[in-house]
Design a protein around this motif. Structure first.
Motif, PDB file in Angstrom:
ATOM      1  N   ARG A  89      -8.874   7.318   5.441  1.00 12.93           N
ATOM      2  CA  ARG A  89      -9.051   6.993   4.018  1.00 12.93           C
ATOM      3  C   ARG A  89      -8.965   5.484   3.887  1.00 12.93           C
ATOM      4  O   ARG A  89      -7.927   4.887   4.204  1.00 12.93           O
ATOM      5  CB  ARG A  89      -7.973   7.681   3.189  1.00 12.93           C
ATOM      6  CG  ARG A  89      -8.254   7.597   1.694  1.00 12.93           C
ATOM      7  CD  ARG A  89      -7.587   8.743   0.955  1.00 12.93           C
ATOM      8  NE  ARG A  89      -6.137   8.627   0.969  1.00 12.93           N
ATOM      9  CZ  ARG A  89      -5.448   7.896   0.095  1.00 12.93           C
ATOM     10  NH1 ARG A  89      -6.070   7.203  -0.843  1.00 12.93           N
ATOM     11  NH2 ARG A  89      -4.138   7.855   0.163  1.00 12.93           N
ATOM     12  N   LYS A 211      11.825  11.202   4.611  1.00 11.62           N
ATOM     13  CA  LYS A 211      10.861  11.944   5.449  1.00 11.62           C
ATOM     14  C   LYS A 211      11.530  12.425   6.711  1.00 11.62           C
ATOM     15  O   LYS A 211      12.387  11.725   7.248  1.00 11.62           O
ATOM     16  CB  LYS A 211       9.738  10.988   5.859  1.00 11.62           C
ATOM     17  CG  LYS A 211       8.582  11.010   4.945  1.00 11.62           C
ATOM     18  CD  LYS A 211       7.286  10.927   5.717  1.00 11.62           C
ATOM     19  CE  LYS A 211       6.223  11.737   5.006  1.00 11.62           C
ATOM     20  NZ  LYS A 211       5.008  11.862   5.734  1.00 11.62           N
ATOM     21  N   TYR A 344      -5.533   4.709   5.911  1.00 13.62           N
ATOM     22  CA  TYR A 344      -4.686   5.846   6.303  1.00 13.62           C
ATOM     23  C   TYR A 344      -5.428   6.579   7.411  1.00 13.62           C
ATOM     24  O   TYR A 344      -6.615   6.889   7.247  1.00 13.62           O
ATOM     25  CB  TYR A 344      -4.539   6.823   5.145  1.00 13.62           C
ATOM     26  CG  TYR A 344      -3.479   6.463   4.131  1.00 13.62           C
ATOM     27  CD1 TYR A 344      -2.148   6.808   4.350  1.00 13.62           C
ATOM     28  CD2 TYR A 344      -3.800   5.812   2.950  1.00 13.62           C
ATOM     29  CE1 TYR A 344      -1.167   6.499   3.417  1.00 13.62           C
ATOM     30  CE2 TYR A 344      -2.823   5.497   2.009  1.00 13.62           C
ATOM     31  CZ  TYR A 344      -1.516   5.845   2.255  1.00 13.62           C
ATOM     32  OH  TYR A 344      -0.550   5.546   1.331  1.00 13.62           O
ATOM     33  N   ASP A 346      -5.031   9.917  10.321  1.00 17.23           N
ATOM     34  CA  ASP A 346      -4.214  11.042  10.779  1.00 17.23           C
ATOM     35  C   ASP A 346      -4.467  11.190  12.269  1.00 17.23           C
ATOM     36  O   ASP A 346      -5.552  11.566  12.688  1.00 17.23           O
ATOM     37  CB  ASP A 346      -4.638  12.307  10.016  1.00 17.23           C
ATOM     38  CG  ASP A 346      -3.729  13.477  10.344  1.00 17.23           C
ATOM     39  OD1 ASP A 346      -3.232  13.548  11.498  1.00 17.23           O
ATOM     40  OD2 ASP A 346      -3.509  14.321   9.468  1.00 17.23           O
ATOM     41  N   LYS A 351       0.750  10.745  10.508  1.00 20.18           N
ATOM     42  CA  LYS A 351       0.066   9.992   9.452  1.00 20.18           C
ATOM     43  C   LYS A 351       0.452   8.521   9.544  1.00 20.18           C
ATOM     44  O   LYS A 351       1.622   8.174   9.388  1.00 20.18           O
ATOM     45  CB  LYS A 351       0.480  10.526   8.080  1.00 20.18           C
ATOM     46  CG  LYS A 351      -0.579  11.424   7.480  1.00 20.18           C
ATOM     47  CD  LYS A 351      -0.432  11.530   5.996  1.00 20.18           C
ATOM     48  CE  LYS A 351       0.504  12.649   5.605  1.00 20.18           C
ATOM     49  NZ  LYS A 351       0.821  12.707   4.192  1.00 20.18           N
ATOM     50  N   ASP A 409       0.191   5.600  -2.120  1.00 22.28           N
ATOM     51  CA  ASP A 409       0.377   6.856  -2.856  1.00 22.28           C
ATOM     52  C   ASP A 409       0.800   7.990  -1.948  1.00 22.28           C
ATOM     53  O   ASP A 409       1.488   8.908  -2.367  1.00 22.28           O
ATOM     54  CB  ASP A 409      -0.817   7.235  -3.750  1.00 22.28           C
ATOM     55  CG  ASP A 409      -2.130   6.662  -3.329  1.00 22.28           C
ATOM     56  OD1 ASP A 409      -2.308   6.459  -2.117  1.00 22.28           O
ATOM     57  OD2 ASP A 409      -2.978   6.434  -4.209  1.00 22.28           O
ATOM     58  N   ASP A 410       0.371   7.921  -0.690  1.00 25.17           N
ATOM     59  CA  ASP A 410       0.746   8.926   0.287  1.00 25.17           C
ATOM     60  C   ASP A 410       1.804   8.309   1.187  1.00 25.17           C
ATOM     61  O   ASP A 410       1.552   7.235   1.739  1.00 25.17           O
ATOM     62  CB  ASP A 410      -0.505   9.173   1.153  1.00 25.17           C
ATOM     63  CG  ASP A 410      -0.849  10.618   1.219  1.00 25.17           C
ATOM     64  OD1 ASP A 410      -0.124  11.412   0.636  1.00 25.17           O
ATOM     65  OD2 ASP A 410      -1.861  10.930   1.881  1.00 25.17           O
TER      66      ASP A 410
END
Ligand code: D5M
Ligand code: FE
Ligand code: ZN
Length: 475
Positions: A89, A211, A344, A346, A351, A409-410
């Motif tokens: 992203r 996390k 971003y 993965d 991530k 945001d993530d």
């Protein structure tokens, strides 16, 4: 307009003389930004030592043919195909920014909306325009920091939301917190209304939830700032690193590597700072990328290389930066995946948020307890603010895109930066912070600005731990 002497000098640097009519032809037909690339192509194809107009014409025609072919190919689907297997992203192919007033308004609205949404999960803000009617009451507000004024016993934060502006008075410990605000971040305040102001009891950052660390059975190598093309590029040390990746040195960890992430400043670039020519081994930007591609081609093909960009790369300077243009991307092998800055990605369930890290200069300069020796501590400030470049328009230029791509945001498993040329690793609320050094030793320019790099160190993430490998140490 290009001048004759400049063109003659550029050819001389490649060891060629040039006929005056060839110079005229170049001046007429070539854009200043492309001249280095055209000249280096000419010098690669000719057999004599004097460049004639015919030599120029044949190279220009060949380059036009290539450009046409490249234009015919649809850009986005090809890029998407290249990136298959890794969810990316970033801004690449999605930029809408024209720099109009409307763009700026949209940009700041997007920043405010995204960040206040995060804050609204914990506080219920009263619109600033309604505060005056609530004298003596405790209120919660959310706003963007317009500025902070420092006084002996307190500080005043000017906070703005869509309905108005209010002065927030911060005393004691809150004064210290206020003085660390960078400006333009979105924060929450709980406090009591006193006349036209609010006396703060708490300052609340958007921050991140805790996390859990992931345990994966493959390793990811984090590095940055290769600066290929610089005289100070540490070729021997880089070769040691590649030889480690090839498992030529006995090390179980090397065998586990599936990804190498590079957080920008791939090449040293041209004209990035005054008199940079003196620091360059390769003066042509295209050739710098050719060299970069050759070096990365040495990495085993079963390892995917994620290549982001920085302020030295051949792409717009303002963040968010798209991935490299096609003409440069095409130089690299298929296992190289091009992404923008930030991006971003993965990686098999891990991530990673890659950000070159230009705003770290602003953060480290503004907050005295932070330093270049411990860059990961400055990265915590970005996570707390949920923004990669909180201050608009300091040393890190931002393009006013309709959406603010720099908002975090993530929440990633790993935040990976470079740029400051030092090494630092930490954990903040379960998120790994990695700043992964450089492959360029100190330049004359850096000596002048007292920047002491820690080159040749990479961070390797494996099974929930970070390993530090130093390829500059003589062993
Ligand atoms: O940046 C490498 C480091 O050098 C980074 O921390 C910024 C710092 N730098 C770059 N330019 C300047 C100026 N003009 N003054 C002070 N510090 C600077 P890089 O992106 O690799 O050049
Ligand atoms: Fe750099
Ligand atoms: Zn940089």
């Amino acid at each position: 307009m290009l001048d004759d002497r400049l063109i003659v000098t550029k050819f001389a640097m490649h060891g060629y003389n040039v006929h005056p009519s060839a110079v005229e032809l170049l001046k007429k037909s070539v854009d200043l930004r492309k001249i280095d690339s055209v000249i280096s192509h000419i010098c690669k194809t000719v057999n004599s030592f004097i460049i004639t107009p015919e030599d120029v014409l044949s190279v220009l025609e060949r380059m036009k043919e290539i450009e046409k072919k490249v234009e015919k190919r649809p850009e986005k689907p090809k890029l998407e195909k290249e990136r298959r297997g890794i969810v990316v992203r970033d801004i690449t192919g999605r930029s809408s920014c024209e720099g109009s007033i409307e763009d700026f308004i949209c940009y700041f609205n997007s920043r405010f909306e995204k960040l206040s949404k995060i804050l609204r999960k914990r506080i219920r803000p009263t619109p600033i325009s309604m505060l005056e009617r609530l004298g003596g009451e405790q209120v919660e507000i959310v706003g963007m920091v317009n500025g902070v004024r420092e006084y002996k016993d307190y500080a005043i934060i000017e906070l703005e939301d869509k309905t108005g502006v209010v002065n927030v008075i911060a005393m004691d410990k809150l004064r210290d917190q206020a003085l660390e605000l960078l400006g333009d971040e979105v924060i929450g305040v709980i406090g009591v209304v006193r006349g036209k102001s609010v006396v703060a009891d708490r300052i609340i950052f958007p921050d991140i939830p805790i996390k859990e660390s992931k345990k994966l059975d493959f390793a990811v190598v984090f590095t940055s700032d290769t600066h290929f093309g610089s005289k100070e590029f540490l070729e021997d040390e880089w070769k040691k690193f590649v030889s480690w990746l090839k498992c030529e040195v006995r090390d179980e960890l090397a065998d586990k590597v599936r990804y190498v992430v590079i957080a920008g400043d791939i090449v040293d670039g041209v004209g990035v700072y005054p008199e940079q020519e003196k620091d360059l081994k390769i003066t042509d930007i295209y050739e710098q990328y050719e060299f970069a591609a050759e070096q990365l081609d040495e990495i085993p093909k079963d390892i995917k290389v994620i290549l982001s960009v920085g302020n030295h790369d051949a792409i717009r300077q303002a963040e968010p930066q798209p991935a490299l243009p096609k003409e440069y991307r095409e130089l690299f092998s298929k296992n190289v995946i091009h992404v923008g800055n930030p991006a971003y990605v993965d990686l098999g369930g891990l991530k990673v948020l890659i950000y070159h890290g230009r705003s770290l200069d602003d953060v480290i300069t503004k907050i005295p307890r932070l330093s270049y020796e411990r860059p990961h501590e400055a990265m915590i400030e970005l996570l707390k603010r949920r923004h990669l470049s909180p201050r608009y328009g300091e040393r890190s230029p931002i393009a006013p895109e309709r959406e603010d791509w720099l908002v975090i945001d993530d929440v990633p498993d790993v935040l990976h930066c470079g740029h400051v040329h030092t090494y630092g690793v930490g954990v903040y609320r379960g998120v790994y912070l990695i700043n992964s050094s450089t492959w360029q030793s100190q330049t004359e320019f850096q000596k002048k600005v007292n920047l002491n790099p820690m080159p040749g160190i990479v961070a390797v993430y494996y099974n929930g731990k970070i390993y530090r490998l130093n390829f500059c140490r003589s062993s």
